[in-house]
Design a protein around this motif. Structure first.
Motif, PDB file in Angstrom:
ATOM      1  N   ARG A 423       0.810  -1.221   0.000  1.00 13.30           N
ATOM      2  CA  ARG A 423       0.000   0.000   0.000  1.00 13.30           C
ATOM      3  C   ARG A 423       0.844   1.272   0.000  1.00 13.30           C
ATOM      4  NH1 ARG A 423      -5.026  -0.299  -1.258  1.00 13.30           N
ATOM      5  NH2 ARG A 423      -5.401   1.585  -0.023  1.00 13.30           N
ATOM      6  N   SER A 424       2.159   1.135   0.032  1.00 14.93           N
ATOM      7  CA  SER A 424       3.040   2.296   0.217  1.00 14.93           C
ATOM      8  C   SER A 424       2.893   3.304  -0.921  1.00 14.93           C
ATOM      9  CB  SER A 424       4.488   1.834   0.318  1.00 14.93           C
ATOM     10  OG  SER A 424       4.887   1.179  -0.871  1.00 14.93           O
ATOM     11  N   GLU A 425       3.072   4.589  -0.572  1.00 13.20           N
ATOM     12  CA  GLU A 425       2.967   5.658  -1.570  1.00 13.20           C
ATOM     13  C   GLU A 425       4.280   6.419  -1.718  1.00 13.20           C
ATOM     14  OE1 GLU A 425      -0.356   8.054  -0.476  1.00 13.20           O
ATOM     15  OE2 GLU A 425      -1.827   6.469  -0.905  1.00 13.20           O
ATOM     16  N   GLY A 426       5.356   5.867  -1.183  1.00 11.26           N
ATOM     17  CA  GLY A 426       6.647   6.524  -1.304  1.00 11.26           C
ATOM     18  C   GLY A 426       7.601   6.052  -0.230  1.00 11.26           C
ATOM     19  N   VAL A 427       8.790   6.670  -0.210  1.00 15.80           N
ATOM     20  CA  VAL A 427       9.860   6.185   0.642  1.00 15.80           C
ATOM     21  C   VAL A 427       9.530   6.315   2.129  1.00 15.80           C
ATOM     22  CG1 VAL A 427      11.126   8.381   0.680  1.00 15.80           C
ATOM     23  CG2 VAL A 427      12.373   6.201   0.924  1.00 15.80           C
ATOM     24  N   ASP A 428       8.787   7.350   2.514  1.00 15.42           N
ATOM     25  CA  ASP A 428       8.444   7.499   3.931  1.00 15.42           C
ATOM     26  C   ASP A 428       7.577   6.333   4.403  1.00 15.42           C
ATOM     27  OD1 ASP A 428       9.862   9.847   4.020  1.00 15.42           O
ATOM     28  OD2 ASP A 428       8.108  11.138   3.767  1.00 15.42           O
ATOM     29  N   ASP A 429       6.628   5.924   3.572  1.00 13.58           N
ATOM     30  CA  ASP A 429       5.790   4.768   3.923  1.00 13.58           C
ATOM     31  C   ASP A 429       6.632   3.503   4.023  1.00 13.58           C
ATOM     32  OD1 ASP A 429       3.575   6.347   3.951  1.00 13.58           O
ATOM     33  OD2 ASP A 429       2.755   5.637   2.034  1.00 13.58           O
ATOM     34  N   ASP A 448      11.755   4.685  -5.977  1.00 16.36           N
ATOM     35  CA  ASP A 448      10.397   5.122  -6.317  1.00 16.36           C
ATOM     36  C   ASP A 448      10.398   6.143  -7.445  1.00 16.36           C
ATOM     37  OD1 ASP A 448      11.018   7.616  -5.185  1.00 16.36           O
ATOM     38  OD2 ASP A 448      10.177   7.073  -3.243  1.00 16.36           O
ATOM     39  N   HIS A 449       9.204   6.519  -7.852  1.00 19.22           N
ATOM     40  CA  HIS A 449       9.042   7.436  -8.987  1.00 19.22           C
ATOM     41  C   HIS A 449       9.449   8.864  -8.643  1.00 19.22           C
ATOM     42  CE1 HIS A 449       7.153   4.607 -11.789  1.00 19.22           C
ATOM     43  NE2 HIS A 449       6.586   4.067 -10.731  1.00 19.22           N
ATOM     44  N   ASP A 450       9.634   9.166  -7.362  1.00 21.09           N
ATOM     45  CA  ASP A 450      10.145  10.485  -6.975  1.00 21.09           C
ATOM     46  C   ASP A 450      11.663  10.544  -7.032  1.00 21.09           C
ATOM     47  OD1 ASP A 450       7.596  11.493  -6.525  1.00 21.09           O
ATOM     48  OD2 ASP A 450       7.550  10.750  -4.466  1.00 21.09           O
ATOM     49  N   GLY A 451      12.283   9.439  -7.434  1.00 23.31           N
ATOM     50  CA  GLY A 451      13.733   9.429  -7.572  1.00 23.31           C
ATOM     51  C   GLY A 451      14.483   8.971  -6.339  1.00 23.31           C
ATOM     52  N   ASN A 452      13.774   8.569  -5.285  1.00 23.83           N
ATOM     53  CA  ASN A 452      14.443   8.124  -4.063  1.00 23.83           C
ATOM     54  C   ASN A 452      15.033   6.724  -4.224  1.00 23.83           C
ATOM     55  OD1 ASN A 452      13.715  10.340  -2.127  1.00 23.83           O
ATOM     56  ND2 ASN A 452      11.640   9.691  -2.736  1.00 23.83           N
ATOM     57  N   THR A 453      16.122   6.492  -3.528  1.00 23.86           N
ATOM     58  CA  THR A 453      16.672   5.145  -3.374  1.00 23.86           C
ATOM     59  C   THR A 453      16.916   4.922  -1.879  1.00 23.86           C
ATOM     60  OG1 THR A 453      18.916   5.981  -3.737  1.00 23.86           O
ATOM     61  CG2 THR A 453      17.765   5.054  -5.643  1.00 23.86           C
ATOM     62  N   ASN A 511      19.090   7.345  -0.038  1.00 23.85           N
ATOM     63  CA  ASN A 511      19.457   7.876  -1.363  1.00 23.85           C
ATOM     64  C   ASN A 511      20.904   7.601  -1.772  1.00 23.85           C
ATOM     65  OD1 ASN A 511      16.964   8.936  -2.265  1.00 23.85           O
ATOM     66  ND2 ASN A 511      17.196  10.655  -0.842  1.00 23.85           N
ATOM     67  N   PRO A 512      21.347   6.344  -1.712  1.00 22.66           N
ATOM     68  CA  PRO A 512      22.674   6.029  -2.269  1.00 22.66           C
ATOM     69  C   PRO A 512      22.661   6.220  -3.786  1.00 22.66           C
ATOM     70  CG  PRO A 512      21.465   4.008  -1.826  1.00 22.66           C
ATOM     71  CD  PRO A 512      20.629   5.132  -1.265  1.00 22.66           C
ATOM     72  N   ASP A 513      23.824   6.586  -4.350  1.00 21.78           N
ATOM     73  CA  ASP A 513      23.932   6.683  -5.810  1.00 21.78           C
ATOM     74  C   ASP A 513      23.713   5.306  -6.438  1.00 21.78           C
ATOM     75  OD1 ASP A 513      24.308   9.334  -5.871  1.00 21.78           O
ATOM     76  OD2 ASP A 513      26.453   9.282  -6.257  1.00 21.78           O
ATOM     77  N   TYR A 514      24.411   4.348  -5.872  1.00 27.03           N
ATOM     78  CA  TYR A 514      24.140   2.951  -6.216  1.00 27.03           C
ATOM     79  C   TYR A 514      24.659   2.081  -5.089  1.00 27.03           C
ATOM     80  CZ  TYR A 514      28.978   3.072  -8.043  1.00 27.03           C
ATOM     81  OH  TYR A 514      30.330   3.239  -8.192  1.00 27.03           O
ATOM     82  N   LEU A 515      24.067   0.919  -4.929  1.00 26.56           N
ATOM     83  CA  LEU A 515      24.402   0.051  -3.807  1.00 26.56           C
ATOM     84  C   LEU A 515      24.051  -1.383  -4.181  1.00 26.56           C
ATOM     85  CD1 LEU A 515      23.850   0.693  -0.050  1.00 26.56           C
ATOM     86  CD2 LEU A 515      22.827  -1.374  -1.076  1.00 26.56           C
TER      87      LEU A 515
END
Length: 793
Positions: A423-429, A448-453, A511-515
């Motif tokens: 049900r999550s809507e983003g990284v905070d969820d 996610d679609h907001d660009g978060n990692t 928000n790592p660049d890559y991991l």
């Protein structure tokens, strides 16, 4: 001899080794005789193309897409998950029943005495009571309500239409499914991923071979530079040094008990890969995540794929049959995956005892005791005494005993976390949901679609203390003295977070660049003790090597690169050892007859691919070499191959290591090469693909006709494209999700467990060739199952 009893006994012999175990067995030929080609077993598999079902939860619909993946819609979540339960049971009913029987210690009731040890272990561990207390804590929640709807859907099949072929072969009907059974499935995968008796096995090796050798063979830290969280990419909580000290166990372990318990722990090869790349390094500027969990490979697969459209979102991915919610997948906001952390979440205790009592902190207490009966089909029932202490269950065997504390032996909220991921809507969820993820300990990667990692370690990790000092968990504690206890832990009750690593202090990176994660060391210097040991780092090193080189190039990362990395077959064991092996063989005087094999090794690029002769020679040589290095000493001390150290330790033995026992390393290597070539010629293998096939992925009943086609494939237990044919374990689900394009996935086999279904093994060839199918969240397929409210019937 009664033919029915014979069949049940033979099936029992296979199941005794574990549901996920290889079923190569001389008894399989006998079982074939009982596979009817006509009669009730086959008649029972005749499922109609479409049907309408009454639902107490409202309207829903199931469409099956071109790969038999159910696309499920519902007017409410309850209606949808009722339909999910029905669809899962329609496609995997026997698998559901087999798994819960194993965890409840009830296999012998249908297959006979051969599974008695498995049933006795699980009865004494009392996983069922742990599932019950978890359910008691969730029953009144939203997650509980949806689990009840799911169970009701399962029972439409279990109670009214148990048509799975296996029920007919074993001639029994399943009991109704309960919400506690669903929780028990979650306990099963948690045990598979965290249940380890390494502490006991290491103590046994120390007893027999000495403390110094145990330290050499089972180092707490492998020397490499590719932990999951590397320098420059850590959050503050992960940069602090550990206060825990490594100390050896001062208490011995009973050898017979350790051997007996070892058969019930996680099979070797369990692991996973995942990596997440931010938009900083992708061609589109949108992040991408990839995941392939490595679990037992069998027919049917351990995962079941679903595409669900509950009100308010769409979510697609895989779950374990028996669990209603998508465990790994993607929804409208983002995508997530898991790999095993390997955290130490189980401890062992010795006690001073006298008749019916154990000493605890200066006083004698009675064991909490319960008498249970294990039903045995065709045999004598076994009575089992279940004992528990303040720490948890006590496992006893022929006069020896050990106390066990495991984080799964308490009420936990992981089912709620899994539901919240959907049900999550983003990284905070996602972060909020992760805080509810109690067991197992996993490496979560998310984008996610907001660009978060995001990377976060899930699960409760115990903090142990002795005399107020934090200590590691790789020892047997003195339970009578109160050593190594977890504050706030209530076995078979509800625990607090008091004695566990605080959520904020668990390793994580925002928000790592890559991991990249591949079951390697989480971080160099954690604030708290995390794990007794980690997997060989070969996959982790290779993943970071390729990510680093691509990120530093002018060529941005795209989904095709992620798939290509999942297909990577470079074996770093071979890259390190084959040049030395070739040198040894070239130097020897009598290698004319094996020249073509040596030439193949010399010209090889160290990739484990099906058309390679060198890959075949290497993999057979490696096992022969390992046997010659460790076998003599271990045999002398009555320790079998399951006690051998990992491949990294073998690779790094110096030329003058004590393990060569007076011979040179070159002599031992050449001896292993001769044996490997003899084995290859006797088996008439031509290339690696002749040996490395899907034939090893068998059905739990061991019936050949229920197995998969024999297809050659690539990869080894050390490559990113992971397949350990000798076990067999490997990539049980491959998924690549881009936040600005189509997602792809594949499972090793098919989504249906019905032998007669077109989707029994329709993804196997794709999987073997590391190809993919669409993971679209668009609803597709013809309507097959229509659920109508009861009052509209």
């Amino acid at each position: 001899m009664d033919s029915d009893l014979t069949r049940r006994a033979l099936v029992g012999a296979i199941l005794a080794g574990g549901v996920g175990a290889s079923t190569f067995s001389p008894v399989r030929g006998y079982l074939e005789r009982f596979a009817p080609l006509s009669g009730s077993a086959w008649d029972a598999t005749d499922q109609p193309d479409s049907r309408t079902i009454e639902s107490p939860y409202g309207a829903a619909e199931v469409r099956y897409d071109e790969y038999g993946v159910p696309n499920v819609t519902g007017e409410s979540e309850e209606a949808l998950y009722y339909a999910v339960g029905y669809a899962q049971a329609r496609d995997r009913a026997f698998q559901l029943d087999l798994q819960r029987r194993q965890m409840r210690g009830e296999l012998s009731a249908v297959v006979g005495e051969q599974t008695l040890d498995s049933d006795e272990f699980r009865t004494k561990m009392d996983f069922a009571s742990a599932a019950q207390v978890t359910w008691d804590s969730l029953a009144d929640s939203r997650t509980g309500a949806l689990t009840e709807a799911y169970a009701a859907g399962v029972n439409e099949i279990m109670a009214n239409d148990p048509s799975a072929l296996e029920f007919s072969l074993l001639e029994y009907e399943p009991d109704p499914w309960t919400p506690v059974d669903t929780i028990l499935m979650q306990k099963q995968i948690a045990w598979t991923l965290t249940g380890s008796f390494r502490t006991l096995r290491t103590a046994l090796v120390a007893d027999r071979l000495g403390e110094e050798i145990a330290e050499e063979l089972y180092p707490s830290r492998l020397d490499h530079d590719s932990p999951i969280i590397r320098d420059g990419g850590t959050d503050q909580a992960s940069q602090q040094r550990s206060g825990a000290k490594h100390e050896s166990s001062t208490h011995s372990v009973d050898p017979a008990l350790a051997d007996w318990l070892s058969q019930f722990e996680s099979p070797s090869g369990i692991g996973s890969n995942s990596w997440v790349v931010s938009g900083e390094h992708t061609a589109s500027g949108a992040p991408i995540v990839a995941n392939d969990p490595h679990l037992s490979l069998m027919s049917p697969p351990v995962w079941y794929e679903m595409n669900l459209s509950p009100p308010g979102t769409n979510v697609r991915g895989v779950t374990f049959p028996g669990v209603p919610f998508v465990v790994i997948g993607e929804n409208d906001a983002g995508a997530w995956g898991f790999t095993n952390t390997g955290a130490d979440v189980i401890d062992f205790y010795r006690y001073d005892t006298r008749e019916g009592e154990y000493r605890y902190e200066g006083e004698w207490r009675e064991f909490e005791t319960d008498q249970r009966t294990i039903e045995v089909d065709g045999g004598e029932d076994r009575n089992v005494t279940v004992r528990k202490t303040v720490h948890g269950p006590v496992i006893e065997r022929e006069g020896a005993r050990v106390g066990v504390a495991w984080t799964g032996h308490t009420a936990e909220s992981t089912p709620q976390a899994i539901y919240e991921f959907s049900r999550s809507e983003g990284v905070d969820d996602i972060v909020d949901a992760t805080e509810n993820f109690d067991v197992p300990t996993q490496n979560l990667v998310y984008t996610d679609h907001d660009g978060n990692t995001l990377y976060y370690v899930t699960g409760k990790i115990p903090i142990r203390t002795i005399d107020g000092e934090e200590v590691s968990g790789d020892r047997i504690f003195d339970g009578s003295a109160g050593e190594g206890e977890w504050e706030g832990f209530t076995p078979f009750g509800t625990s607090s977070w008091e004695g566990f690593v605080p959520f904020e202090e668990k390793p994580h990176v925002t928000n790592p660049d890559y991991l990249g994660t591949a079951n390697q060391r989480v971080v160099n210097d954690p604030e708290h003790y995390i794990a007794e040991a980690y997997s060989d780092p070969y996959r982790g090193i290779r993943i970071y090597d390729r990510l680093d080189r691509r990120a530093q190039s002018d060529d941005p990362i795209d989904p095709q690169f992620m798939k290509d990395l999942q297909h990577d077959t470079l074996d770093l064991r071979a890259e390190a050892l084959v040049p030395l092996l070739v040198e040894v063989a070239r130097t020897a005087d009598d290698t004319t007859e094996i020249r073509r094999y040596v030439d193949a090794l010399d010209e090889w690029d160290h990739r484990m691919e099906r058309d390679s002769l060198a890959a075949l020679v290497f993999v057979r040589w490696f096992d022969e070499y390992r046997e010659r290095v460790f076998g003599p000493v271990f045999d002398e001390h009555d320790l079998d191959a399951s006690y051998y150290p990992n491949d990294w330790v073998l690779q790094h033995l110096g030329p003058n290591s004590r393990w060569f026992e007076g011979r040179s390393r070159a002599e031992v290597m050449l001896d292993g090469l001769d044996a490997a070539i003899e084995d290859i010629e006797n088996a008439e293998y031509d290339t690696y693909g002749g040996y490395n096939t899907t034939d090893a992925m068998t059905h739990p009943l061991g019936l050949a006709f229920l197995g998969y086609p024999d297809l050659p494939t690539d990869g080894s237990r050390a490559t990113v494209n992971n397949y350990a044919v000798e076990n067999p374990t490997g990539s049980s689900w491959r998924m690549v999700c881009s936040m600005d394009g189509p997602s792809s996935a594949v499972i090793p086999g098919g989504n249906s467990s019905s032998y007669f279904s077109d989707h029994y093994d329709d993804q196997l060839e794709l999987w073997a060739d590391t190809e993919y199918k669409s993971m679209s969240r668009e609803l597709r397929g013809e309507s097959t199952l229509t659920f109508e409210p009861e009052d509209e019937q």
